[in-house]
Design an enzyme around this catalytic site. Structure first.
Site, PDB file in Angstrom:
ATOM      1  N   THR A 177     -13.667  -8.563  -1.344  1.00  0.00           N
ATOM      2  CA  THR A 177     -13.253  -7.430  -0.344  1.00  0.00           C
ATOM      3  C   THR A 177     -13.642  -6.027  -1.052  1.00  0.00           C
ATOM      4  OG1 THR A 177     -11.911  -8.893   0.553  1.00  0.00           O
ATOM      5  CG2 THR A 177     -11.611  -6.498   1.151  1.00  0.00           C
ATOM      6  N   THR A 189       3.727  -4.022   2.383  1.00  0.00           N
ATOM      7  CA  THR A 189       2.721  -3.211   2.884  1.00  0.00           C
ATOM      8  C   THR A 189       2.812  -1.850   2.543  1.00  0.00           C
ATOM      9  OG1 THR A 189       1.451  -2.785   5.035  1.00  0.00           O
ATOM     10  CG2 THR A 189       4.115  -2.740   5.201  1.00  0.00           C
ATOM     11  N   LYS A 231       3.361   0.621   6.721  1.00  0.00           N
ATOM     12  CA  LYS A 231       4.449   1.205   7.840  1.00  0.00           C
ATOM     13  C   LYS A 231       5.408   2.110   7.312  1.00  0.00           C
ATOM     14  CE  LYS A 231       4.290  -3.524   9.850  1.00  0.00           C
ATOM     15  NZ  LYS A 231       2.836  -3.893   9.370  1.00  0.00           N
TER      16      LYS A 231
END
Length: 458
Positions: A276, A244, A247
């Site tokens: 998307t 990710t 974070k």
């Protein structure tokens, strides 16, 4: 049916159980992290944030902010569409190159979040390979579980962090059958770390792909922030590394790093990628700056480990129960939802300390906790104030004190439960943990809502 009455009744049930979640209205000040302004019912007050997943404070780093400003000025606000139509920008390409290099892989593929990268990749890989079977650690995150569920392939579950049980799951399978072994490096609620080498040994023996979720480790571990796999020299043994950007890197987005063929396959076949809208270029630019900086700077990681050690030593001294794990996540165990929320409320109201209570369904009933995440930007005074505040509230509530305990899973046959709980599975019930691991998923429970990205892995 009176729909609103139904919804309100369900919410009242959460309140009675002490696990209705209230979001604090926080205004973060640029350059002041971990300080923030809390807009509460009694007015505005300054607070110190102790539960952010911006682990290294990179969301406030000058290089990140400068890169985002520059990209916003040059490219505008939005991406312009999906990557397949009009949304690929040079900032996406540069970021994917940085991520592939970070994990020593041929290629990388960017998604809008860590949840989506797990869901889309696992669903696409498992569904696309004929007769594929997935072997999943019982503590895996909801996004991984949902990806496999979406694929509708056969799945087996092995005991948490247990290579021997993984081998049991693989031993009787056809050697030529496609297999994916999936697990995490750092588990977000207990902070324990997977035995990656041993799990890879078993997977290699039986010809299985390996899929490693490193969302709570990228940026945090390894000489360049490549995660636990990089720290242990194992990146080359993983088929897919997922991470990710929301974070330790302080921005937004998820990704996979793997071979060029695998990334191209997911890019070409995954609905979660194809349909998307792409990340805005400014977010990609900021994430790229964070990844690049943490490849060459270990200062943040070293300072971070020092802060974690200082906090743990203080908790030990005060005998405030917490899980003794090898990671940066410090779970202070309360084990009661009402008391957990009361401690959280008193920390905020009386001490200016913000720590959200963590309760079911993010963790099982009986494993409620305060999940504390120190950052390099917390000062000695911040730590001392937190410890004094916890000590005073613990005393006022006559909460039990005990020494730190290893992160263990005494209810492993049902779901992962942290801490030294001494509970019989019959006292808990299968419906205690719909979103805290694979055992509950295997039981065919009705999943009302997944753990949120703010408190779980993706």
């Amino acid at each position: 049916m009176n729909y609103d009455a139904f919804f309100l009744g369900q919410l009242d049930g959460l309140r009675r159980e002490g696990r209705y979640r209230v979001f604090a209205d926080l205004e973060r000040a640029r350059g002041a992290f971990p300080k923030a302004v809390f807009h509460g019912p009694d007015g505005v007050k300054d607070v110190t944030v102790w539960c952010s997943n911006d682990y290294l404070g990179m969301g406030q780093h000058p290089k990140v902010l400068s890169a985002m400003h520059a990209a916003l000025d040059s490219a505008g606000a939005g991406a312009g569409g999906t990557r397949n139509i009009s949304g690929t920008s040079h900032h996406h390409v540069l970021l994917e190159r940085e991520l592939a290099d970070l994990h020593h892989k041929e290629s990388a593929l960017l998604f809008t979040s860590g949840y989506v990268s797990n869901w889309a990749t696992l669903g696409t890989l498992a569904a696309g390979m004929p007769n594929c079977i997935v072997i999943s650690d019982e503590g895996n995150h909801a996004s991984m579980i949902e990806g496999v569920r979406h694929s509708r392939v056969e799945k087996r579950i092995f005991a948490h962090n247990d290579p021997r049980d993984l081998e049991r799951c693989l031993a009787d399978l056809d050697p030529d059958r496609p297999k994916i072994v999936m697990f995490e490096s750092v588990y977000s609620m207990d902070g324990d770390i997977a035995p990656i080498a041993e799990l890879c040994d078993v997977a290699d023996k039986y010809g299985a792909m390996t899929y490693l979720d490193e969302v709570h480790a990228v940026g945090m571990y390894g000489p360049r922030g490549g995660g636990i796999a990089e720290r242990e020299g194992l990146s080359h043994r993983l088929t897919v590394i997922e991470g990710t950007l929301a974070k330790a890197y302080g921005v937004l987005g998820g990704y996979i790093a793997a071979s060029e063929a695998l990334c191209d396959y997911v890019r070409s076949f995954s609905s979660g990628f194809i349909f998307t809208t792409a990340l805005p270029p400014a977010l990609a630019a900021g994430a790229c700056a964070a990844v690049s900086h943490l490849k060459s700077s270990s200062e943040e990681r070293a300072r971070h480990q020092d802060r974690v050690a200082r906090l743990r030593a203080g908790l030990d001294r005060l005998r405030i129960p917490h899980l003794d794990n090898p990671s940066h996540i410090v779970p202070v165990m309360v084990r009661d939802p009402v008391r957990c929320k009361e401690i959280s409320d008193r920390l905020m109201d009386e001490c200016g300390v913000y720590i959200q209570p963590i309760n079911y369904p993010t963790v099982p009933r009986g494993a409620e906790r305060l999940r504390i995440t120190p950052s390099p930007l917390h000062s000695d005074d911040d730590i001392d104030h937190l410890l004094a505040s916890l000590d005073a509230i613990w005393t006022a509530l006559d909460a039990p004190r005990e020494a730190a305990v290893d992160a263990r899973h005494p209810l492993a046959q049902l779901c992962p439960v942290a801490g030294p709980l001494r509970m019989d599975p019959a006292d808990v019930g299968v419906d205690s943990c719909p979103w805290v691991g694979e055992r509950a998923s295997e039981a065919g429970l009705q999943h009302a809502a997944p753990a949120s990205d703010e408190t779980a892995s993706a």
